[in-house]
Motif scaffolding. Structure first.
Motif, PDB file in Angstrom:
ATOM      1  N   LEU A   1       6.215 -12.398   0.181  1.00 44.00           N
ATOM      2  CA  LEU A   1       5.156 -11.363   0.398  1.00 44.00           C
ATOM      3  C   LEU A   1       3.891 -12.149   1.249  1.00 44.00           C
ATOM      4  O   LEU A   1       2.917 -12.214   0.203  1.00 44.00           O
TER       5      LEU A   1
ATOM      6  N   TRP B   1      10.649  -2.088   0.120  1.00 50.78           N
ATOM      7  CA  TRP B   1      10.599  -3.493   0.945  1.00 50.78           C
ATOM      8  C   TRP B   1      11.799  -4.329   0.491  1.00 50.78           C
ATOM      9  O   TRP B   1      12.150  -5.347   1.226  1.00 50.78           O
TER      10      TRP B   1
ATOM     11  N   PRO C   1      -0.354  -1.332   9.072  1.00 53.23           N
ATOM     12  CA  PRO C   1       0.179   0.347   9.282  1.00 53.23           C
ATOM     13  C   PRO C   1      -0.685   0.760  10.758  1.00 53.23           C
ATOM     14  O   PRO C   1      -1.480   0.637  11.103  1.00 53.23           O
TER      15      PRO C   1
ATOM     16  N   SER D   1       0.042  -3.668  -5.597  1.00 55.95           N
ATOM     17  CA  SER D   1      -1.490  -3.945  -5.388  1.00 55.95           C
ATOM     18  C   SER D   1      -2.103  -2.718  -5.667  1.00 55.95           C
ATOM     19  O   SER D   1      -3.263  -3.092  -6.103  1.00 55.95           O
TER      20      SER D   1
ATOM     21  N   ARG E   1      10.305  -1.644  -6.808  1.00 57.54           N
ATOM     22  CA  ARG E   1       9.747  -2.708  -7.663  1.00 57.54           C
ATOM     23  C   ARG E   1       8.667  -1.826  -8.676  1.00 57.54           C
ATOM     24  O   ARG E   1       7.608  -1.206  -8.229  1.00 57.54           O
TER      25      ARG E   1
ATOM     26  N   GLY F   1       1.211  -2.944   1.770  1.00 57.84           N
ATOM     27  CA  GLY F   1       2.539  -3.736   1.555  1.00 57.84           C
ATOM     28  C   GLY F   1       2.590  -4.887   2.623  1.00 57.84           C
ATOM     29  O   GLY F   1       1.591  -5.256   3.510  1.00 57.84           O
ATOM     30  N   PHE F   2       3.940  -5.387   2.728  1.00 61.62           N
ATOM     31  CA  PHE F   2       4.074  -6.368   3.625  1.00 61.62           C
ATOM     32  C   PHE F   2       5.045  -6.309   4.220  1.00 61.62           C
ATOM     33  O   PHE F   2       6.210  -5.648   4.166  1.00 61.62           O
TER      34      PHE F   2
ATOM     35  N   ASN G   1      10.167  -0.883   4.532  1.00 67.67           N
ATOM     36  CA  ASN G   1       8.956  -0.453   4.554  1.00 67.67           C
ATOM     37  C   ASN G   1       8.154  -0.696   6.033  1.00 67.67           C
ATOM     38  O   ASN G   1       7.045  -0.202   6.374  1.00 67.67           O
TER      39      ASN G   1
ATOM     40  N   ARG H   1      -3.610  -9.637 -10.842  1.00 67.24           N
ATOM     41  CA  ARG H   1      -3.098 -10.440 -11.823  1.00 67.24           C
ATOM     42  C   ARG H   1      -1.646 -10.377 -12.195  1.00 67.24           C
ATOM     43  O   ARG H   1      -0.935  -9.728 -11.376  1.00 67.24           O
ATOM     44  N   THR H   2      -1.157 -11.380 -12.624  1.00 66.16           N
ATOM     45  CA  THR H   2       0.345 -11.513 -12.558  1.00 66.16           C
ATOM     46  C   THR H   2       1.023 -10.235 -13.555  1.00 66.16           C
ATOM     47  O   THR H   2       0.328  -9.918 -14.508  1.00 66.16           O
ATOM     48  N   ASP H   3       2.180  -9.941 -13.214  1.00 62.94           N
ATOM     49  CA  ASP H   3       2.865  -9.133 -14.176  1.00 62.94           C
ATOM     50  C   ASP H   3       4.051  -9.738 -14.927  1.00 62.94           C
ATOM     51  O   ASP H   3       4.877  -9.221 -15.412  1.00 62.94           O
TER      52      ASP H   3
ATOM     53  N   ILE I   1      -0.498  12.566   0.643  1.00 60.87           N
ATOM     54  CA  ILE I   1      -0.145  12.423   2.062  1.00 60.87           C
ATOM     55  C   ILE I   1       1.336  12.467   2.504  1.00 60.87           C
ATOM     56  O   ILE I   1       1.485  12.188   3.429  1.00 60.87           O
TER      57      ILE I   1
HETATM   58  O1  N01 Z   1       3.121  -3.001  -1.443  1.00 56.37           O
HETATM   59  P1  N01 Z   1       4.255  -1.904  -1.652  1.00 56.37           P
HETATM   60  P2  N01 Z   1       2.135  -3.919  -2.406  1.00 56.37           P
HETATM   61  N1  N01 Z   1       0.643   5.215   5.020  1.00 56.37           N
HETATM   62  O2  N01 Z   1       4.995  -2.300  -0.346  1.00 56.37           O
HETATM   63  C1  N01 Z   1       2.035   2.718   1.139  1.00 56.37           C
HETATM   64  C2  N01 Z   1       4.211  -7.881  -5.369  1.00 56.37           C
HETATM   65  N2  N01 Z   1       3.073  -7.748  -5.981  1.00 56.37           N
HETATM   66  O3  N01 Z   1       1.432  -4.953  -1.937  1.00 56.37           O
HETATM   67  O4  N01 Z   1       6.039   3.944  -0.992  1.00 56.37           O
HETATM   68  C3  N01 Z   1       0.319   5.532   4.045  1.00 56.37           C
HETATM   69  O5  N01 Z   1       4.847  -2.078  -2.699  1.00 56.37           O
HETATM   70  C4  N01 Z   1       3.528   2.623   0.489  1.00 56.37           C
HETATM   71  O6  N01 Z   1       3.979   4.223   0.365  1.00 56.37           O
HETATM   72  P3  N01 Z   1       5.668   4.366   0.278  1.00 56.37           P
HETATM   73  C5  N01 Z   1       5.427  -6.971  -6.085  1.00 56.37           C
HETATM   74  O7  N01 Z   1       6.762  -7.670  -5.837  1.00 56.37           O
HETATM   75  C6  N01 Z   1       3.002  -8.177  -7.277  1.00 56.37           C
HETATM   76  O8  N01 Z   1       1.808  -2.897  -3.461  1.00 56.37           O
HETATM   77  O9  N01 Z   1       6.123   3.365   1.356  1.00 56.37           O
HETATM   78  N3  N01 Z   1       1.208   4.873   3.226  1.00 56.37           N
HETATM   79  C7  N01 Z   1       3.091   2.134  -0.912  1.00 56.37           C
HETATM   80  O10 N01 Z   1       2.535   3.290  -1.571  1.00 56.37           O
HETATM   81  C8  N01 Z   1       5.000  -5.608  -5.116  1.00 56.37           C
HETATM   82  O11 N01 Z   1       6.436  -4.716  -4.991  1.00 56.37           O
HETATM   83  C9  N01 Z   1       2.005  -8.070  -8.096  1.00 56.37           C
HETATM   84  O12 N01 Z   1       5.725   5.698   0.615  1.00 56.37           O
HETATM   85  C10 N01 Z   1       1.589   3.713   3.500  1.00 56.37           C
HETATM   86  C11 N01 Z   1       2.230   1.036  -0.618  1.00 56.37           C
HETATM   87  O13 N01 Z   1       1.522   1.566   0.517  1.00 56.37           O
HETATM   88  C12 N01 Z   1       4.964  -6.153  -3.829  1.00 56.37           C
HETATM   89  O14 N01 Z   1       4.194  -7.287  -3.935  1.00 56.37           O
HETATM   90  C13 N01 Z   1       0.883  -7.505  -7.437  1.00 56.37           C
HETATM   91  C14 N01 Z   1       1.705   3.164   4.712  1.00 56.37           C
HETATM   92  C15 N01 Z   1       2.715  -0.418  -0.495  1.00 56.37           C
HETATM   93  O15 N01 Z   1       3.382  -0.800  -1.587  1.00 56.37           O
HETATM   94  C16 N01 Z   1       4.265  -5.256  -2.755  1.00 56.37           C
HETATM   95  O16 N01 Z   1       3.428  -4.711  -3.332  1.00 56.37           O
HETATM   96  C17 N01 Z   1       0.963  -7.072  -6.128  1.00 56.37           C
HETATM   97  C18 N01 Z   1       1.268   4.221   5.678  1.00 56.37           C
HETATM   98  N4  N01 Z   1       1.545   3.807   7.006  1.00 56.37           N
HETATM   99  C19 N01 Z   1       1.836  -6.975  -5.625  1.00 56.37           C
HETATM  100  N5  N01 Z   1       2.551   2.192   4.808  1.00 56.37           N
HETATM  101  C20 N01 Z   1       2.133  -8.695  -9.343  1.00 56.37           C
HETATM  102  O17 N01 Z   1       2.953  -9.307  -9.693  1.00 56.37           O
HETATM  103  C21 N01 Z   1       2.675   1.881   3.230  1.00 56.37           C
HETATM  104  N6  N01 Z   1       2.042   2.775   2.706  1.00 56.37           N
HETATM  105  C22 N01 Z   1       1.034  -8.076 -10.285  1.00 56.37           C
END
Ligand code: N01
Length: 540
Positions: A148, A499, A154, A192, A334, A385-386, A504, A60-62, A355
């Motif tokens: 994104l 990111w 990974p 996410s 973020r 993530g992305f 990242n 959902r949005t934030d 981890i």
């Molecule tokens: O991705 P992230 P996201 N082994 O990069 C971990 C937008 N968004 O999709 O922090 C193990 O933030 C990584 O760990 P670390 C929003 O702008 C918006 O969640 O790098 N773990 C982290 O915990 C957001 O900022 C909304 O140490 C690994 C996670 O995976 C952006 O999208 C909702 C790994 C990645 O977190 C990205 O969010 C969702 C590995 N090899 C997203 N690689 C809304 O507006 C990565 N990680 C609601």
């Protein structure tokens, strides 16, 4: 316009937009108003962009719904948001509603993933090639790819040996995924992961969360909207957008109007933080102290407040400690909004694994192995993530003047002017490309599309058909973007891995990917250029 173009006969339009998310749809509507022919090429089978792909449970949005939308007066009055922070289904429906209302869907080619875009100087045309072998030519090449949209893969050893199901939050299946009775792993605790974890915990037999870096999670405080509230917003929508355009993050909020040192009584500071916490989401960031991302003490106080909330919410002190972020400033990654996030770790069927101290060594046939033990899973969810901001552009073979490849030109990191154009790539005009403003995205899209509309009119009025930024303007903007970033607390501590910097994604050059001078500051920069015959761009 011939619709069913083949490689033999490219389809020609004035403009080709890539992407049918918020940015692409908004641009198509503008091109229609300008009387330019256009086609949008979209990899998915429907509109929505981010809101098409990220259909994971809990998405959902934030941003608050009434400012996470297009400022079209007719739509504002017709559309009724059901919640403060609407879910993925509702946001995608909204984008589809707008596309249909403005009748731009007929100009979108779905299931058209773009592979290449090549500029030809003599004809001043771009040729765009899609995965299904179709070609499109145009004068204006307008990527609206989203920040994104390319999932980070990974590199876990053995990932292909897993015999269960692997799902990515960013490419969640359209079909219902039944997690009932399943042993599920979630890897990643960014925005996410934080949204999906409580939902997965409710459905699964057991959930194991693999956390590398604890996050500062604000409570969303989501709720339904009632008619009275909706009518109040609709009665003066102009005021919503006025506020949003003037706000640092493009939200219709007033600044807090105070710095940390303006409040000397500790209890009053606590009261302010508590009020921000109860208001929820980004209200905690933007309505407490205006120097939260500039002053270390202000930031420390906010971070301590969140740490205290975690300790109060999570019953097991060892789990609470693992969830507690340390060593990097609040907001420098973020900050996500969550619903029942910390509470979820009080459930009997949820386990948290750190981890950082026990890294994942491999995905195995039956689960995964960390440095200290083996786990068995039926399902692994990657919320990792992305390849943010530049990933989608660099994945396309984009060639500008003299066949220079964009990903090579940006080998050291992106270099743009205003996040819109890049030297040597004439008429490649990005709807929120790298180094555009970091803020509530529909508000930034609106500013950029309005700027582009004026630029296209400027070209028409002056008999030009080609524009690109000068190298000097792009160099200066890139330096400015970096300087602004370095004025904040964002570059400190762990956030150096965020990111925002491309850090990242293994192997990606570190460069500041956004302009962090705020929405209002960005709009001033846009105006400084547009108001001076688009200073920083050269025309021919
Ligand atoms: O991705 P992230 P996201 N082994 O990069 C971990 C937008 N968004 O999709 O922090 C193990 O933030 C990584 O760990 P670390 C929003 O702008 C918006 O969640 O790098 N773990 C982290 O915990 C957001 O900022 C909304 O140490 C690994 C996670 O995976 C952006 O999208 C909702 C790994 C990645 O977190 C990205 O969010 C969702 C590995 N090899 C997203 N690689 C809304 O507006 C990565 N990680 C609601």
């Amino acid at each position: 316009m011939s619709d069913q173009g083949s490689t033999a006969t490219p389809v020609h339009t004035d403009a080709v937009v890539i992407g049918a998310g918020f940015g692409g749809i908004r641009m198509l509507i503008e091109l229609q108003k300008l009387g330019l022919s256009a086609v949008a090429l979209e990899a998915g089978t429907d509109v929505g962009g981010t809101w098409y792909w990220n259909r994971y449970p809990g998405a959902r949005t934030d941003s608050e719904s009434w400012s996470y939308c297009f400022p079209f007066p007719e739509i504002e009055q017709e559309w009724n948001w059901s919640e403060r922070y609407p879910g993925q289904v509702e946001v995608q429906k909204y984008i589809a509603f707008v596309a249909d209302r403005f009748d731009v869907r007929r100009n979108i080619r779905f299931s058209h993933r773009v592979l290449a875009a090549t500029y030809d100087k003599p004809s001043n045309l771009w040729t765009i090639t899609t995965e299904n072998g179709q070609q499109f030519t145009c004068t204006y090449f307008l990527p609206a790819l989203g920040h994104l949209s390319v999932p980070q893969e990974p590199q876990f050893e053995g990932i292909n040996s897993f015999t269960g199901n692997i799902y990515r939050t960013s490419q969640w299946p359209k079909e219902h995924v039944d997690l009932t009775g399943k042993r599920v792993a979630v890897i990643g605790t960014g925005a996410s992961g934080i949204q999906t974890i409580p939902h997965v915990a409710e459905a699964a037999e057991h959930l194991t969360v693999f956390q590398r870096t604890p996050n500062y999670v604000m409570p969303a405080q989501n709720h339904d909207l009632d008619d009275e509230f909706r009518q109040k917003i609709k009665a003066d929508y102009a005021a919503v957008w006025d506020k949003a355009r003037g706000h640092v993050f493009g939200f219709p909020m007033d600044p807090a109007g105070r710095m940390y040192d303006d409040v000397v009584v500790e209890a009053e500071r606590e009261r302010i933080f508590e009020e921000g916490w109860q208001n929820g989401g980004f209200h905690f960031v933007f309505e407490t102290f205006d120097d939260l991302i500039l002053d270390q003490r202000s930031n420390d106080a906010a971070a301590d407040f969140i740490r205290k909330k975690i300790a109060e919410t999570v019953k097991d002190p060892a789990v609470a400690e693992l969830l507690t972020p340390r060593g990097y400033p609040y907001v420098s990654k973020r900050p996500p909004s969550g619903t029942n996030y910390y509470e979820t770790f009080n459930r009997d069927n949820v386990t948290l694994v750190d981890i950082q101290s026990n890294p994942i060594e491999a995905i195995t046939a039956n689960g995964l192995r960390t440095s200290d033990r083996d786990y068995k899973f039926d399902v692994i969810i990657l919320a990792t993530g992305f390849d943010a901001v530049t990933g989608a552009l660099n994945n396309i073979d984009i060639r500008g003047e003299d066949r220079v490849k964009l990903s090579q030109y940006w080998a050291g990191g992106p270099e743009t002017f205003l996040g819109i154009g890049t030297p040597g790539f004439p008429n490649m005009l990005m709807i929120c490309g790298p180094q555009s403003a970091y803020a509530n995205i529909p508000v930034i899209i609106e500013g950029v599309v309005n700027w582009l509309s004026r630029a296209l009119n400027f070209m028409k009025d002056n008999g030009y058909d080609r524009m690109q930024p000068t190298e000097e303007a792009a160099e200066q903007w890139t330096a400015h973007v970096s300087d602004v970033f370095n004025m904040t607390l964002l570059p400190s501590g762990e956030s150096a891995n965020s990111w925002y910097l491309g850090a990242n994604t293994p192997g990606k050059p570190r460069r500041v990917l956004f302009y962090f001078g705020g929405a209002a500051g960005y709009f001033q920069e846009l105006e400084k250029s547009a108001g001076n015959d688009f200073a920083g761009f050269e025309f021919s």
